[in-house]
Enzyme design. Structure first.
Site, mmCIF file in Angstrom:
data_model
loop_
_atom_site.group_PDB
_atom_site.id
_atom_site.type_symbol
_atom_site.label_atom_id
_atom_site.label_comp_id
_atom_site.label_asym_id
_atom_site.label_seq_id
_atom_site.Cartn_x
_atom_site.Cartn_y
_atom_site.Cartn_z
ATOM 1 N N TRP A 39 0.815 -1.231 0.000
ATOM 2 C CA TRP A 39 0.000 0.000 0.000
ATOM 3 C C TRP A 39 0.845 1.277 0.000
ATOM 4 C CZ3 TRP A 39 -5.073 1.735 0.221
ATOM 5 C CH2 TRP A 39 -5.270 3.011 0.766
ATOM 6 N N MET A 40 0.416 2.273 -0.773
ATOM 7 C CA MET A 40 1.026 3.608 -0.763
ATOM 8 C C MET A 40 -0.071 4.636 -0.565
ATOM 9 S SD MET A 40 2.398 5.429 -4.297
ATOM 10 C CE MET A 40 4.120 5.058 -4.239
ATOM 11 N N ASN A 41 0.172 5.658 0.299
ATOM 12 C CA ASN A 41 -0.668 6.857 0.227
ATOM 13 C C ASN A 41 0.197 8.104 0.155
ATOM 14 O OD1 ASN A 41 -1.120 5.752 3.211
ATOM 15 N ND2 ASN A 41 -1.576 7.895 3.434
ATOM 16 N N ASP A 42 -0.071 9.134 0.891
ATOM 17 C CA ASP A 42 0.496 10.480 0.666
ATOM 18 C C ASP A 42 1.954 10.551 0.197
ATOM 19 O OD1 ASP A 42 -1.733 10.589 2.271
ATOM 20 O OD2 ASP A 42 -0.823 11.799 3.826
ATOM 21 N N GLN A 58 3.863 7.488 2.196
ATOM 22 C CA GLN A 58 3.248 6.651 3.222
ATOM 23 C C GLN A 58 3.132 5.241 2.660
ATOM 24 O OE1 GLN A 58 1.593 7.976 6.599
ATOM 25 N NE2 GLN A 58 3.654 8.595 6.039
ATOM 26 N N GLU A 224 -5.554 18.315 6.885
ATOM 27 C CA GLU A 224 -4.350 17.490 6.806
ATOM 28 C C GLU A 224 -3.370 18.075 5.780
ATOM 29 O OE1 GLU A 224 -5.810 13.072 7.872
ATOM 30 O OE2 GLU A 224 -6.199 13.595 5.799
ATOM 31 N N TRP A 307 -9.764 8.270 -0.460
ATOM 32 C CA TRP A 307 -9.930 7.477 0.764
ATOM 33 C C TRP A 307 -11.284 6.763 0.770
ATOM 34 C CZ3 TRP A 307 -6.283 5.673 3.591
ATOM 35 C CH2 TRP A 307 -5.140 6.419 3.885
HETATM 36 C C1 FRU Z 1 -3.627 11.870 4.768
HETATM 37 C C2 FRU Z 1 -3.234 11.190 6.058
HETATM 38 C C3 FRU Z 1 -2.300 12.069 6.854
HETATM 39 C C4 FRU Z 1 -1.545 11.096 7.688
HETATM 40 C C5 FRU Z 1 -1.415 9.913 6.748
HETATM 41 C C6 FRU Z 1 -1.435 8.584 7.420
HETATM 42 O O1 FRU Z 1 -3.976 11.029 3.741
HETATM 43 O O2 FRU Z 1 -4.380 10.856 6.801
HETATM 44 O O3 FRU Z 1 -2.942 13.068 7.606
HETATM 45 O O4 FRU Z 1 -0.307 11.584 8.085
HETATM 46 O O5 FRU Z 1 -2.485 10.009 5.836
HETATM 47 O O6 FRU Z 1 -1.112 7.568 6.527
#
Ligand code: FRU
Length: 496
Positions: A39-42, A58, A224, A307
């Site tokens: 998984w990858m996010n921010d 992330q 955020e 999300w």
């Molecule tokens: C935004 C967020 C950030 C947090 C991160 C956690 O997408 O919720 O606020 O640092 O993702 O993965």
């Protein structure tokens, strides 16, 4: 500094390396950053270090779902060709056992400094679950990073009155003549988001300066992933609010990202907000972060995913992609976004058609594929609808539909092969551009990659992004209208 890489980090690096071996490069997007595995996010720590662009993110390498956050790592010389590097940070300390959340990076005296949110996650004696968010520091050489022994560098004590320690995250650092500054998201006493400004002379001791801006219920709840920078004459506060409500076509429900335009009195640290616009009007865009390139361009990259309406491919062991890095400029009082110019290094097989009048569904010889930059100029408008179909064959179809009567552009992935009931359509208002005194044009530039499309309208005035996991053999491109349209089409294949 704690000089040793933790056993946990050594272990996850090995696991990551082994898992990546099983992933075929053919399943990856051609020119968009994707999760190496899991998984990858921010985007995090988007920065220049030793003349190269670094992008952290992330990361949960153990599965394609969100989990305890690590920092994955890539670097690039040109924003398009990325080299993957080993995991930079794992949640291996008491002060970040719940995850190394989002943050930023800066080069200082030859060292690469990472500033991130540590999440302390534990159960209290009475059995209840408790967590807190604090700001931490690590430093490294562009590959290996060690955490500061005296973390955290900003804790609850440096919160303004009423600031909630459970929602205190995503520091973005930069340097000014009088020291280092950072902005960080926080939940205020009223339950809504606010952006806090801190200053430090030495990166380790930080002082709260002021609340730069706050939602007060107008733009979502928690704010955020802030960023704060000058762009031409304006100062921009970029934020990603949670729990937003749609306002016409300008924002959509849920997690969103917005530009707050304003002015900044640097001496007194006062940001005066003037107006707010959505950043991307599509289905998949969140948590953007910017850097200033070596030649002075403000470049933004975001997580290309949602999300709430999160989609991923069941057949891939990776989940998550980034947008193309985009150059930001201000024109006519609005932020324009254009794909980084370095993309043109990877153009091949240019094809141009001029002044083509179409009256029914048609394809153009040489224009097809799943990795291309496609620009369409609509020159006359004797129709109600004009559509571009892409990633299509007999079974599958991605659609971009322009409704001339309503000045509205819709992206639709209903027939992209989805088998989940997620959001599939999104609309935005668009205008034509004046060409000569009484001629008008509408420009649609589609950056298509294996699993994504980013639509730039009128040289980047508005953008919409969406992902889809249509099988790659669906590579047709068709143009259609219910009346008559004259168009110019320019296409480049993109090969990296
Ligand atoms: C935004 C967020 C950030 C947090 C991160 C956690 O997408 O919720 O606020 O640092 O993702 O993965």
């Amino acid at each position: 500094m704690n000089q040793k890489m933790s056993q946990k980090l050594q272990m996850v690096r090995k696991i990551e390396e082994n898992k990546i071996k099983n992933i075929s490069e053919d399943t990856r997007p051609i020119y968009h950053v994707s999760s190496p595995v899991g998984w990858m996010n921010d985007p995090n720590g988007f920065s220049i270090y030793k003349d190269e662009y670094h992008l952290f993110f992330q990361y949960h390498p153990f599965s394609t779902a969100w989990g305890p956050m690590h920092w994955g790592h890539y670097k690039s010389k040109d924003f398009i060709r990325w080299e993957q590097l080993p995991i930079a940070m794992a949640p291996d300390e008491n002060y970040d056992n719940g995850g190394c959340y989002s943050g930023s990076a800066i080069e200082v005296n030859g060292e690469h400094i990472l500033i991130y949110t540590g999440v302390i996650d534990h159960y209290l004696d009475d059995g209840s679950h408790d967590y807190r968010q604090i700001q931490c520091l690590a430093k490294g050489d562009g590959k290996d990073y060690i955490k500061y022994r005296h973390n955290p560098i900003i804790s609850g004590e440096q919160l303004p009155e009423g600031g909630n320690i459970k929602d205190f995250r995503d520091p973005k650092i930069w340097k000014e003549d009088d020291g280092y500054y950072l902005v960080v998201g926080n939940r205020a006493i009223d339950g809504y988001g606010q952006i806090l400004l801190y200053r430090s002379a030495n990166l380790k001791d930080w002082k709260f300066i002021t609340v730069l801006d706050s939602s007060q219920g107008e733009y979502g709840k928690m704010w955020e992933c802030p960023d704060f920078f000058a762009l031409d004459e304006k100062q921009i506060l970029l934020i990603s609010p949670q729990d937003m409500r749609a306002q016409g076509y300008e924002f959509h429900n849920g997690n969103n990202s917005i530009f707050l335009y304003g002015t900044y009195d640097k001496e007194n640290h006062i940001f005066k907000r003037e107006k707010v616009t959505a950043i991307d009007y599509g289905l998949d865009f969140y948590a953007p972060q910017t850097l200033l390139s070596k030649d002075g361009r403000r470049i933004m990259i975001a997580w290309m995913q949602s999300w709430d309406a999160h989609i991923t491919s069941e057949s891939h062991d990776w989940s998550g992609m980034m947008t193309i890095p985009r150059e930001l400029t201000i024109k006519n009082g609005r932020i324009y976004q254009t794909p980084v110019r370095e993309l043109s290094y990877y153009y091949q097989n240019k094809i141009i058609y001029r002044q083509q009048t179409i009256k029914e569904m048609i394809d153009f010889k040489g224009i097809s594929g799943r990795s291309l930059d496609l620009e369409i100029e609509i020159l006359d408008f004797n129709f109600e609808h004009f559509a571009v179909h892409f990633a299509c064959n007999e079974q599958y179809d991605m659609e971009l539909i322009y409704n001339h009567k309503r000045n509205c552009l819709t992206i639709d992935r209903t027939h992209s092969g989805l088998v989940r009931d997620v959001v599939c359509r999104r609309k935005m208002k668009i205008n034509k551009m004046e060409m000569n005194s009484n001629e008008e044009v509408l420009k649609l530039r589609l950056l298509i990659d294996y699993y994504s499309v980013e639509v730039f309208v009128n040289d980047g005035e508005k953008v919409m992004s969406a992902i889809f996991f249509t099988p790659l053999e669906a590579d047709g491109i068709l143009f259609d209208t219910d009346g008559s349209a004259t168009i110019n089409v320019t296409k480049y294949d993109i090969r990296v």
